[in-house]
Design an enzyme around this catalytic site. Sequence first.
Site, short mmCIF file in Angstrom:
data_model
loop_
_atom_site.label_atom_id
_atom_site.label_comp_id
_atom_site.label_asym_id
_atom_site.label_seq_id
_atom_site.Cartn_x
_atom_site.Cartn_y
_atom_site.Cartn_z
N ASP A 1 0.82 -1.22 0.00
CA ASP A 1 0.00 0.00 0.00
C ASP A 1 0.86 1.27 0.00
O ASP A 1 1.96 1.28 0.57
CB ASP A 1 -0.90 -0.03 1.24
CG ASP A 1 -2.03 0.97 1.14
OD1 ASP A 1 -2.29 1.49 0.03
OD2 ASP A 1 -2.66 1.25 2.17
N ASN B 1 -10.33 -3.37 -6.64
CA ASN B 1 -9.49 -2.44 -7.40
C ASN B 1 -10.01 -2.11 -8.81
O ASN B 1 -9.55 -1.15 -9.43
CB ASN B 1 -8.04 -2.95 -7.49
CG ASN B 1 -7.27 -2.81 -6.19
OD1 ASN B 1 -6.33 -3.55 -5.93
ND2 ASN B 1 -7.64 -1.85 -5.35
C1 FPP Z 1 -2.03 -0.01 -3.29
O1 FPP Z 1 -1.49 1.28 -3.26
C2 FPP Z 1 -1.46 -0.76 -4.40
C3 FPP Z 1 -2.16 -1.37 -5.38
C4 FPP Z 1 -3.63 -1.40 -5.45
C5 FPP Z 1 -1.49 -2.05 -6.50
C6 FPP Z 1 -0.26 -2.78 -6.11
C7 FPP Z 1 0.34 -3.30 -7.34
C8 FPP Z 1 1.65 -3.35 -7.58
C9 FPP Z 1 2.71 -2.96 -6.62
C10 FPP Z 1 2.09 -3.86 -8.88
C11 FPP Z 1 1.98 -5.34 -8.84
C12 FPP Z 1 2.76 -5.90 -9.87
C13 FPP Z 1 3.26 -7.12 -9.83
C14 FPP Z 1 4.21 -7.46 -10.86
C15 FPP Z 1 2.93 -8.12 -8.80
P1 FPP Z 1 -2.46 2.52 -3.50
O2 FPP Z 1 -2.52 2.77 -4.96
O3 FPP Z 1 -3.78 2.24 -2.88
O4 FPP Z 1 -1.70 3.67 -2.79
P2 FPP Z 1 -2.38 4.93 -2.08
O5 FPP Z 1 -3.13 4.39 -0.91
O6 FPP Z 1 -1.21 5.77 -1.69
O7 FPP Z 1 -3.26 5.59 -3.09
#
Ligand code: FPP
Length: 234
Positions: free
Chosen positions: A15, A63
């Site tokens: 996250d 998501n």
């Molecule tokens: C949450 O951070 C993250 C996600 C919903 C996506 C995570 C995906 C990756 C790290 C890429 C995965 C790729 C592979 C190859 C496994 P957020 O976007 O909710 O962050 P925020 O809370 O700061 O908005």
Amino acid sequence: MENPIIPKHIGFIMDGNGRWAKKRGMPRNFGHSQGASVFKKTINWCRELGVECATFYAFSTENWKRPEDEVRGIMNLLRQYIKDIREFADEDICIIILGDISAFDEDIRVELEDIMQTSKDNKGFIVGIALNYGGRAELTRAAKMLCEECLRGKISPNDVTEELVEKYLYTNKMPPLDLVIRPSGEQRLSNFLIWQAAYSEFVFMDTLWPDFTKKDLERAIAEFSGRNRRFGGV
Ligand code: FPP
């Protein structure tokens, strides 16, 4: 800490990618891209530290609600990382995808299914990648499969025990989930491994996922090691 107790299975909620990018005036997908590179490094750190299994929350059933270009960006990242995931599979690592990937583009789905199939007997380490995953969806899926077994006469409702339910979860080949690490300051499970986390320890930290380092992992393990796990006993 000298000789910490090493968790066998760690779950990572990756996250904070969006906030990390925003702080730099960059698009959210830039944060996901950094996050994906930390995902890869974390697998190696876990192996170096003697962990047996690591599961990463990469895309939840919720998501899909994100803007279309962000969803497309995460899918493209996955496409880009398939080669790396395959390389892990070639290093005696078993790759398990948790979640319903039938909703993904065919090229990604076919590759992931093949990687899972070819790596299934690998014994060196287990990597779980939760994609279109939700803990409630996982339990609903298990309930459906159990109902089908009942209808086919293979089992009766009285045969349904906790151990049997576990056989129908994506995690059935994994050791019990000892520790969940969630960076970025949020302190919730967000539908991640809700059954498996029943007796897990949780370590939350303010670091955003793209800034997560081996030191953060070592600190989380040291904290885990110092906890008194009683599993409902005294
Ligand atoms: C949450 O951070 C993250 C996600 C919903 C996506 C995570 C995906 C990756 C790290 C890429 C995965 C790729 C592979 C190859 C496994 P957020 O976007 O909710 O962050 P925020 O809370 O700061 O908005």
